[in-house]
Design a protein around this motif. Sequence first.
Motif, short mmCIF file in Angstrom:
data_model
loop_
_atom_site.label_atom_id
_atom_site.label_comp_id
_atom_site.label_asym_id
_atom_site.label_seq_id
_atom_site.Cartn_x
_atom_site.Cartn_y
_atom_site.Cartn_z
N GLU A 10 -32.59 39.85 -104.63
CA GLU A 10 -33.02 41.37 -104.92
C GLU A 10 -32.75 41.37 -106.46
O GLU A 10 -31.65 41.52 -107.01
CB GLU A 10 -32.01 42.31 -104.08
CG GLU A 10 -32.35 42.18 -102.76
CD GLU A 10 -31.53 42.98 -101.87
OE1 GLU A 10 -31.66 44.11 -101.41
OE2 GLU A 10 -30.36 42.30 -101.45
N ASN A 200 -28.59 37.13 -101.99
CA ASN A 200 -28.04 37.08 -100.53
C ASN A 200 -28.14 35.53 -100.11
O ASN A 200 -28.95 34.86 -100.47
CB ASN A 200 -29.07 37.55 -99.74
CG ASN A 200 -29.18 39.17 -99.97
OD1 ASN A 200 -28.59 39.99 -99.26
ND2 ASN A 200 -29.96 39.54 -101.01
N GLU A 216 -24.02 39.10 -99.49
CA GLU A 216 -24.55 39.68 -100.75
C GLU A 216 -23.72 39.41 -101.90
O GLU A 216 -22.65 40.10 -101.95
CB GLU A 216 -25.13 40.88 -100.36
CG GLU A 216 -25.96 41.43 -101.50
CD GLU A 216 -26.53 42.79 -101.21
OE1 GLU A 216 -26.48 43.41 -100.05
OE2 GLU A 216 -27.50 43.55 -102.02
MG MG Z 1 -29.42 44.02 -100.07
#
Ligand code: MG
Length: 322
Positions: A10, A200, A216
């Motif tokens: 992310e 992740n 994460e």
């Molecule tokens: Mg997340």
Amino acid sequence: MEYEAIIGLEVHAQLLTASKIFCSCSTAFGADPNSHTCPVCTGQPGSLPVMNRKVVEFAIRMALATHCTIARRSLFARKNYFYPDLPKGYQISQYDLPLAEHGHVEILTDGRSRTIGIIRVHLEEDAGKLIHDEESMKDSHLSFVDFNRTGVPLIEIVSAPDMRTPQEAGDYLRTLSSILEYLEICDGKMEEGSLRCDANVSVRPRGESVFGTRAELKNMNSFRHVEKALDYEIKRQIDVLETGGEVVQETRLWDPHRSITVAMRGKEEAHDYRYFPDPDLVPVFVDDGWIKEIESRLPELPMERRKRFVASTRSPSMMQVS
Ligand code: MG
Ligand code: ADP
Ligand code: ZN
């Protein structure tokens, strides 16, 4: 037993617009604390956000460069949580209907080409910055907050769990950074925080088809740290499994001084953000004409340029010239 790692990233990229996402304050870096603030970005009651069109344009540039499908109508949502760097008590983000989805990027890793899926690219605002410097902490035990960064536009780029090694994750991140730079929408610097990454990662026995439980990882501020943190975490998870334990779903922090990841919070303590559509903002409407116009002004991207150069050095006419 032999294991395989599964990695999905992310990534948050700060956009280089002159003004913030929902007000006209400057986004310039390095100004005096709280000098680039107004009622909107400091969350004063009764103030109303107004969408910056340039932010949508910049995000569309990235969505096109990553071959995403662009939503003709997308929504802003409130992500509710309390933190002193978030004056409104919620972050304006996108949730159910993001600006763009289902894309991919081609990366070069270990001398071969790989395609990494992009789940979504969405818009959101940045939070402020807490300052706990040694001087202020020593004398007064006070922390300070600088709201110059609240409301600076971000895009979040969520990858599919398509990477298998820390090096691949590093190469994907470097590719994103260079695409953002070519597009002139973000300076791509992890060290300065204009590009940030949560990684992740899970492991599974090689040949197994279901994913393992993921952790994460946060707090990595260089490409190298992302690779090192993933490397450590993969070994740690394998070790847990090999010694008969179970990997738990949690958020872990990379400690660059000790070169290890440390548990920060488990699944039980995960936030419930109570997302709901932001009633202060209208949906973002994007029409075909606007997309076409933005597309027509896209520069040649790093991978295309690379291919063109490789092709031209191999072509006979170039050989004759040289
Ligand atoms: Mg997340
Ligand atoms: P959340 O919103 O809780 O962070 P998402 O489903 O949006 O969860 O996934 C976030 C990221 O985690 C994505 O980049 C995705 O590719 C990655 N991911 C999901 N499952 C796994 C897994 N089992 N192992 C590694 N990465 C994963
Ligand atoms: Zn403002």
